[in-house]
Design a protein around this motif. Structure first.
Motif, mmCIF file in Angstrom:
data_model
loop_
_atom_site.group_PDB
_atom_site.id
_atom_site.type_symbol
_atom_site.label_atom_id
_atom_site.label_comp_id
_atom_site.label_asym_id
_atom_site.label_seq_id
_atom_site.Cartn_x
_atom_site.Cartn_y
_atom_site.Cartn_z
ATOM 1 N N ASP A 76 0.812 -1.217 0.000
ATOM 2 C CA ASP A 76 0.000 0.000 0.000
ATOM 3 C C ASP A 76 0.848 1.271 0.000
ATOM 4 O OD1 ASP A 76 -2.388 -1.349 -0.078
ATOM 5 O OD2 ASP A 76 -2.758 -1.226 2.082
ATOM 6 N N CYS A 77 2.060 1.180 0.560
ATOM 7 C CA CYS A 77 2.946 2.350 0.647
ATOM 8 C C CYS A 77 3.857 2.486 -0.570
ATOM 9 C CB CYS A 77 3.810 2.267 1.898
ATOM 10 S SG CYS A 77 2.953 2.666 3.412
ATOM 11 N N ALA A 78 3.544 1.804 -1.653
ATOM 12 C CA ALA A 78 4.399 1.808 -2.843
ATOM 13 C C ALA A 78 4.844 3.216 -3.216
ATOM 14 C CB ALA A 78 3.656 1.169 -4.012
ATOM 15 N N GLY A 79 6.165 3.418 -3.254
ATOM 16 C CA GLY A 79 6.706 4.713 -3.606
ATOM 17 C C GLY A 79 6.678 5.726 -2.480
ATOM 18 N N GLY A 80 6.168 5.334 -1.320
ATOM 19 C CA GLY A 80 6.048 6.239 -0.182
ATOM 20 C C GLY A 80 6.950 5.843 0.969
#
Length: 200
Positions: A76-80
């Protein structure tokens, strides 16, 4: 500088109550990734199976109550950014699972057979333990430690800070109370002296 280096993971060290979560929030807020998804998880509060499921997700039927497929926080935190509090408390099994994910950004959901690729996530980890000493004693993996510790920040407890920094802490909380109460609280000089010398 640390906050802006979005490709670097950060390890925050310090005793309980010295503001590790606040430091993590500050780094996230000042990071170029601030507009991307960011989440937090307390690693010490979950048993292995539940922590694994929270991080990597699970498939329907993986355990009692798993009635649907579910993404994990890393996906869910892809790239974050993901803030992992109390990272020093995770088990050897979870250390290995997390290391595998951080090495190649591939995960296997709980109950699944296939491995899937995910986008990289910046990790901000925190612990009140000395991870380096835990590595030397064999309780924590050196390879995971180095993955988490691109940059290290050690927060001093209040009692170890010089008087000038103690005054800044006191003033910060006076400012917080001023906003909260709508008044301007002040300490007498003797009260300030007591606060500056108190061994929290």
């Amino acid at each position: 500088a640390i906050a802006s280096a979005k490709e670097l993971n950060v390890l925050i060290l310090g005793e309980t109550g010295c503001g590790k979560d606040r430091m993590a929030e500050y780094i996230i807020r000042k990071s170029p990734l601030n507009n991307m998804q960011h989440k937090a998880i307390n690693c010490a509060s979950l048993p292995d199976e539940l922590l694994y499921s929270e991080l990597f997700g699970h498939v329907k039927g993986a355990f009692t109550g798993a009635i649907n497929n579910r993404n994990g926080i890393l996906e869910d935190c892809a790239g974050g950014t993901l803030f992992m509090d109390e990272i020093g408390d995770i088990s050897p099994y979870m250390q290995q699972s997390l290391l595998r994910a951080l090495e190649n950004w591939q995960i296997k959901k709980l109950g699944a057979n296939e491995v899937i690729e995910i986008k990289p996530v910046r990790i901000i980890a925190a612990t009140n333990q000395n991870l380096y000493l835990k590595c030397k004693s064999g309780e924590f993996r050196f390879d995971l430690y180095y993955r988490l510790c691109s940059m290290e920040i050690e927060l001093l407890p209040y009692r170890a800070r010089p008087v000038e920094l103690r005054r800044k802490v006191i003033q910060h909380y006076l400012n917080v109370l001023q906003v909260k109460w709508g008044r301007n609280p002040e300490f007498s000089s003797s009260a300030m002296q007591q606060l500056e010398q108190y061994q929290f």
